[in-house]
Design an enzyme around this catalytic site. Structure first.
Site, PDB file in Angstrom:
ATOM      1  N   ASP A 137       0.820  -1.225   0.000  1.00  0.00           N
ATOM      2  CA  ASP A 137       0.000   0.000   0.000  1.00  0.00           C
ATOM      3  C   ASP A 137       0.851   1.271   0.000  1.00  0.00           C
ATOM      4  O   ASP A 137       0.505   2.254  -0.657  1.00  0.00           O
ATOM      5  CB  ASP A 137      -0.907   0.054   1.240  1.00  0.00           C
ATOM      6  CG  ASP A 137      -1.940  -1.050   1.238  1.00  0.00           C
ATOM      7  OD1 ASP A 137      -2.152  -1.652   0.167  1.00  0.00           O
ATOM      8  OD2 ASP A 137      -2.522  -1.307   2.309  1.00  0.00           O
TER       9      ASP A 137
HETATM   10  P1  NAP Z   1       0.721  -3.971   3.127  1.00  0.00           P
HETATM   11  O1  NAP Z   1       0.132  -3.019   2.174  1.00  0.00           O
HETATM   12  O2  NAP Z   1      -0.133  -4.567   4.164  1.00  0.00           O
HETATM   13  O3  NAP Z   1       1.375  -5.139   2.234  1.00  0.00           O
HETATM   14  C1  NAP Z   1       2.199  -6.090   2.801  1.00  0.00           C
HETATM   15  C2  NAP Z   1       2.605  -7.056   1.694  1.00  0.00           C
HETATM   16  O4  NAP Z   1       3.553  -7.939   2.263  1.00  0.00           O
HETATM   17  C3  NAP Z   1       1.473  -7.938   1.172  1.00  0.00           C
HETATM   18  O5  NAP Z   1       1.005  -7.475  -0.067  1.00  0.00           O
HETATM   19  C4  NAP Z   1       2.097  -9.328   1.097  1.00  0.00           C
HETATM   20  O6  NAP Z   1       2.067  -9.802  -0.257  1.00  0.00           O
HETATM   21  C5  NAP Z   1       3.552  -9.117   1.525  1.00  0.00           C
HETATM   22  N1  NAP Z   1       4.011 -10.197   2.370  1.00  0.00           N
HETATM   23  C6  NAP Z   1       3.371 -10.817   3.380  1.00  0.00           C
HETATM   24  N2  NAP Z   1       4.136 -11.791   3.876  1.00  0.00           N
HETATM   25  C7  NAP Z   1       5.300 -11.777   3.189  1.00  0.00           C
HETATM   26  C8  NAP Z   1       6.492 -12.533   3.253  1.00  0.00           C
HETATM   27  N3  NAP Z   1       6.642 -13.551   4.127  1.00  0.00           N
HETATM   28  N4  NAP Z   1       7.486 -12.234   2.400  1.00  0.00           N
HETATM   29  C9  NAP Z   1       7.350 -11.235   1.494  1.00  0.00           C
HETATM   30  N5  NAP Z   1       6.236 -10.495   1.382  1.00  0.00           N
HETATM   31  C10 NAP Z   1       5.232 -10.759   2.234  1.00  0.00           C
HETATM   32  O7  NAP Z   1       1.984  -3.358   3.872  1.00  0.00           O
HETATM   33  P2  NAP Z   1       2.585  -1.884   3.844  1.00  0.00           P
HETATM   34  O8  NAP Z   1       2.948  -1.484   2.449  1.00  0.00           O
HETATM   35  O9  NAP Z   1       3.629  -1.888   4.900  1.00  0.00           O
HETATM   36  O10 NAP Z   1       1.383  -0.944   4.250  1.00  0.00           O
HETATM   37  C11 NAP Z   1       0.862  -0.953   5.568  1.00  0.00           C
HETATM   38  C12 NAP Z   1      -0.636  -0.898   5.513  1.00  0.00           C
HETATM   39  O11 NAP Z   1      -1.147  -1.168   6.815  1.00  0.00           O
HETATM   40  C13 NAP Z   1      -1.160   0.463   5.098  1.00  0.00           C
HETATM   41  O12 NAP Z   1      -2.345   0.335   4.355  1.00  0.00           O
HETATM   42  C14 NAP Z   1      -1.435   1.112   6.454  1.00  0.00           C
HETATM   43  O13 NAP Z   1      -2.390   2.145   6.349  1.00  0.00           O
HETATM   44  C15 NAP Z   1      -1.965  -0.069   7.225  1.00  0.00           C
HETATM   45  N6  NAP Z   1      -1.863   0.050   8.696  1.00  0.00           N
HETATM   46  C16 NAP Z   1      -0.753   0.580   9.249  1.00  0.00           C
HETATM   47  C17 NAP Z   1      -0.657   0.699  10.627  1.00  0.00           C
HETATM   48  C18 NAP Z   1       0.568   1.322  11.260  1.00  0.00           C
HETATM   49  O14 NAP Z   1       0.449   1.845  12.360  1.00  0.00           O
HETATM   50  N7  NAP Z   1       1.727   1.235  10.628  1.00  0.00           N
HETATM   51  C19 NAP Z   1      -1.687   0.215  11.449  1.00  0.00           C
HETATM   52  C20 NAP Z   1      -2.804  -0.369  10.847  1.00  0.00           C
HETATM   53  C21 NAP Z   1      -2.881  -0.438   9.448  1.00  0.00           C
HETATM   54  P3  NAP Z   1       2.201 -11.374  -0.560  1.00  0.00           P
HETATM   55  O15 NAP Z   1       1.134 -12.044   0.200  1.00  0.00           O
HETATM   56  O16 NAP Z   1       2.038 -11.456  -2.044  1.00  0.00           O
HETATM   57  O17 NAP Z   1       3.561 -11.799  -0.146  1.00  0.00           O
END
Ligand code: NAP
Length: 412
Positions: A340
């Site tokens: 994201d």
């Molecule tokens: P993300 O959008 O959740 O994407 C994480 C990606 O990691 C997934 O698409 C997944 O794809 C991949 N993944 C999972 N396991 C894996 C592994 N073992 N090896 C390699 N890849 C792996 O993560 P992000 O880009 O860090 O974004 C964070 C999101 O969480 C945002 O939308 C944010 O708003 C939200 N959020 C953040 C917080 C905070 O405080 N930081 C709190 C709540 C929500 P695959 O399955 O294809 O591997």
């Protein structure tokens, strides 16, 4: 004498809490801040044990033993990747305790407390129960036990509106402050206010990082799943894959590389392996930096904590505002389990749940290598057009596994 000593303990403890919070405002001083806050808590506990109302220490000792028996294994064995849900769980315990204290106070004294105190108890129990159930829901979502996208239902906004006034700045801190008023305990009023206000400031900062207003966060349904499954973005060409050897060749001959970690790095615990790849690259004279998005991962500062644990020098970490202008001059960006926070849909696709959220503009670099297991969506549940870009190369696999193989390929 005992009463004066108690107030002195509380005073020093309050000072230490404030200094601790100040320390936590920067990664360089965070560890010291944590130690100061722990010391403050120790003084508050010792001070409370001197309270003249305590006539028997047996229940306190039993509670301490039970809490230690549960808390120590949790601290030792729960993996770093599960820290967000563990924090949510601890948060829920605190809120439950506050609610139970409120209920027991009412049970003991009833209407004799007077209408003001009964009102405060009501607020305490309501906020405590909200925080307890909300934190449990958060822990369930983060653990994957409850579906990740928002649970919406008819009348939800009305329900939210009806609790808004209590809810806005509250959370556990306000519950604690209310309990402090009720028990006439100054340290609880101070810590509750500090907790409530810093929690609120954090929420504002997170909203800013996502470019969303408080109202939108409270009433919006962020992360609603799109109609099309991930990996099937309309009108897009197939993704291009890269082999381990090709990726190593690209990285080894680059002048500058930026790693962009995300939740996937936390899931696979790849932070140490990422640093090893970076070490090999630095040994070859490549400039290495890390681009950190404020909401990458699942808790504030998630990536900073993991990279600090892997001894990545703090000087190599750049936040979004610092690194975005550097991408056009960057030879290779390696996206490690982020989705994201690098999704250009946030800039272009009106109607996307992440529309308006500032992102790390990795697509501006000369080459982007994306390490993840599949084309699956991230937290927001939407496809990522970055994967189909001309400059993007997909390196499919578990992040840790991929980084180990990449180090080996770079050393060959
Ligand atoms: P993300 O959008 O959740 O994407 C994480 C990606 O990691 C997934 O698409 C997944 O794809 C991949 N993944 C999972 N396991 C894996 C592994 N073992 N090896 C390699 N890849 C792996 O993560 P992000 O880009 O860090 O974004 C964070 C999101 O969480 C945002 O939308 C944010 O708003 C939200 N959020 C953040 C917080 C905070 O405080 N930081 C709190 C709540 C929500 P695959 O399955 O294809 O591997």
């Amino acid at each position: 004498m005992r009463r004066d000593l108690l107030q002195l303990f509380y005073l020093f403890s309050a000072i230490l809490f404030v200094m601790g919070l100040r320390g936590l405002s920067h990664p360089r001083t965070a560890r010291r801040g944590m130690v100061l806050a722990e010391l403050g808590m120790l003084l508050a506990i010792i001070g409370s044990l001197l309270h003249h109302d305590i006539i028997d220490y047996r229940w306190i000792a039993a509670g301490l033993a039970l809490g230690t028996a549960i808390g120590v294994p949790m601290a030792i064995w729960i993996p770093m990747t599960a820290v967000p849900q563990r924090t949510a769980l601890s948060h829920s315990f605190g809120a439950l305790a506050a609610s139970l204290i409120g209920i027991s106070e009412y049970y003991r004294h009833g209407a004799a407390l007077g209408s003001v105190r009964v009102g405060v108890i009501g607020i305490e129990v309501m906020l405590g129960s909200l925080t307890f159930t909300g934190s449990l829901m958060a822990a369930g979502k983060l653990q994957g036990m409850i579906r990740g996208y928002p649970i919406t239902y008819r009348g939800q906004n009305f329900f939210n509106l009806s609790i808004l006034v209590a809810l806005l700045n509250s959370y556990a801190g306000l519950t604690d402050a209310a309990m402090g008023f009720m028990l006439d305990n100054k340290i609880q009023i101070i810590t509750g206010s500090l907790d409530g206000s810093s929690g609120f400031i954090l929420s504002v900062l997170m909203c800013r990082a996502m470019n969303r207003s408080m109202t939108n966060v409270l009433f919006g349904a962020f992360g609603k799943v799109q109609d099309k499954p991930a990996g099937e973005l309309e009108g897009k060409k197939p993704v291009r894959q890269v082999s381990m050897e090709e990726a190593a060749e690209l990285l080894g001959t680059a002048r500058s590389v930026v790693f962009v970690p995300g939740y996937g790095m936390a899931v696979s615990q790849a932070q140490h392996r990422v640093r090893e790849v970076a070490d090999v690259l630095k040994g070859k004279g490549v400039q290495v930096r890390y681009g950190i998005h404020a909401v990458a991962g699942r808790m504030p500062g998630h990536m900073n904590v993991l990279l600090a644990e892997a001894n990545v020098p703090y000087e190599e970490l750049y936040d979004m505002d610092q690194i975005n202008s550097q991408f056009p001059e960057t030879d290779v960006v390696v996206v490690v389990g982020a989705n994201d926070v690098v999704n250009p849909a946030a800039k272009r696709m009106r109607g996307s749940p992440i529309y308006g959220m500032p992102i790390l503009e990795v697509e501006k670099a000369r080459v982007v290598i994306v390490c993840k297991r599949s084309l699956a969506a991230g937290f927001a549940g939407i496809d990522n057009e970055l994967y189909y870009g001309d400059k993007t190369l997909m390196l499919f696999g578990d992040a840790k596994d991929t980084m180990i193989k990449l180090t080996a390929a770079l050393k060959e």
